[in-house]
Design an enzyme around this catalytic site. Structure first.
Site, PDB file in Angstrom:
ATOM      1  N   HIS A 177       0.852  -1.191   0.000  1.00 36.11           N
ATOM      2  CA  HIS A 177       0.000   0.000   0.000  1.00 36.11           C
ATOM      3  C   HIS A 177       0.887   1.241   0.000  1.00 36.11           C
ATOM      4  O   HIS A 177       1.950   1.243   0.622  1.00 36.11           O
ATOM      5  CB  HIS A 177      -0.919  -0.017   1.226  1.00 36.11           C
ATOM      6  CG  HIS A 177      -2.005   1.002   1.137  1.00 36.11           C
ATOM      7  ND1 HIS A 177      -1.793   2.325   1.426  1.00 36.11           N
ATOM      8  CD2 HIS A 177      -3.304   0.898   0.764  1.00 36.11           C
ATOM      9  CE1 HIS A 177      -2.928   2.990   1.227  1.00 36.11           C
ATOM     10  NE2 HIS A 177      -3.857   2.150   0.829  1.00 36.11           N
ATOM     11  N   GLU A 233      -4.013   2.060  -7.187  1.00 39.12           N
ATOM     12  CA  GLU A 233      -4.334   3.152  -6.275  1.00 39.12           C
ATOM     13  C   GLU A 233      -3.372   4.308  -6.521  1.00 39.12           C
ATOM     14  O   GLU A 233      -2.249   4.289  -6.006  1.00 39.12           O
ATOM     15  CB  GLU A 233      -4.152   2.709  -4.818  1.00 39.12           C
ATOM     16  CG  GLU A 233      -5.057   1.615  -4.358  1.00 39.12           C
ATOM     17  CD  GLU A 233      -5.191   1.615  -2.839  1.00 39.12           C
ATOM     18  OE1 GLU A 233      -6.242   2.029  -2.368  1.00 39.12           O
ATOM     19  OE2 GLU A 233      -4.241   1.245  -2.150  1.00 39.12           O
TER      20      GLU A 233
END
Ligand code: 13P
Length: 240
Positions: free
Chosen positions: A93, A162
């Protein structure tokens, strides 16, 4: 029947123990035919969630160690995540990369350990700054090529696109730009024979944009950050 649309709730550090208990009382509202729900709480919440989650909702972790065992204070290994019921685990992430120094090498090791322990990695990639489509594709190719995903042609993977600049601020990229990148990622997977890989989008997903996102034919699902910690919003997103 169409393949189920995937909703990954990345709770980050936004859901307390008490709130997770509350979630368990409303979780049935998230269960719909042909929709796949994956909830990713903090580590200590995993066992209690595993015991009380609805059968139709799956459990994921937000991170795992790149080590299996040893003097690594604060780390949690993939084998233990499997033992407490995680079917999925987020790795790479952008918050882990930028705030906690996670490198491509560490992410590569984590993916390998997750696969070995029968956990599907949710591998996050995405550009740091708003860029042209070509720049973004080059950046993503660089990120992905370092992760040795070629070795996992037989395994399930999820790639989460993302863009870092779209996370947390309500700045959704243009749907046409997201579509172009998702299609490019699907082609990347086809070229590399990653036939069991799904592609999801993350970054400012909410009730206001989920309908438009679901219209992207090549998109397999979404990963939801802040809105997933507001359970009424999550229920609305999943029901739209
Ligand atoms: P937001 O939905 O808060 O933008 O976060 C996205 C994210 O980081 C999901 O992993």
């Amino acid at each position: 029947m169409n393949k189920p649309f995937i909703y990954i709730a990345n709770w980050k550090l936004n859901v307390s123990y008490a709130q997770a208990q509350e979630f368990l009382t409303i979780q049935d509202n998230l269960v719909h035919t042909n929709k796949q729900i994956i909830v990713c709480p903090t580590f200590p919440l995993l066992p209690i969630m595993q015991q009380q989650l609805a059968e139709q909702i799956q459990l994921g972790a937000q991170n795992c160690s790149n080590f299996t065992k040893g003097s690594y204070t604060g780390e949690v290994d993939a084998q233990t995540l499997n033992a407490v019921g995680c079917a999925y685990c987020i790795v790479g992430h952008s918050e882990r990369r930028t705030l906690f120094g996670e490198t491509d090498e560490m992410i590569t090791q984590k993916v390998a350990l997750l696969i070995k322990n029968n956990i599907t990695p949710i591998v996050c990639v995405g550009e740091q700054h708003k860029s042209t489509t070509v720049q973004t594709q080059e950046y993503l190719a660089q990120q992905l090529n370092k992760l040795n995903l070629d070795s996992y042609k037989q395994n399930s993977l999820i790639i989460a696109y993302e863009p870092s600049w779209a996370i947390g601020g309500g700045k959704l990229p243009d749907i046409t730009d997201i579509t172009t990148i998702i299609e490019w990622l699907q082609n990347y997977c086809a070229d590399n024979q990653l036939i069991h890989t799904k592609i999801v989008y993350g970054g400012s997903v909410d009730e206001g944009n989920i309908v438009a996102l679901k219209q992207i034919a090549s998109l397999d699902g979404v990963i939801i950050g802040s809105a997933s910690a507001d359970f009424q919003k999550l229920i609305n997103i999943v029901s739209l």
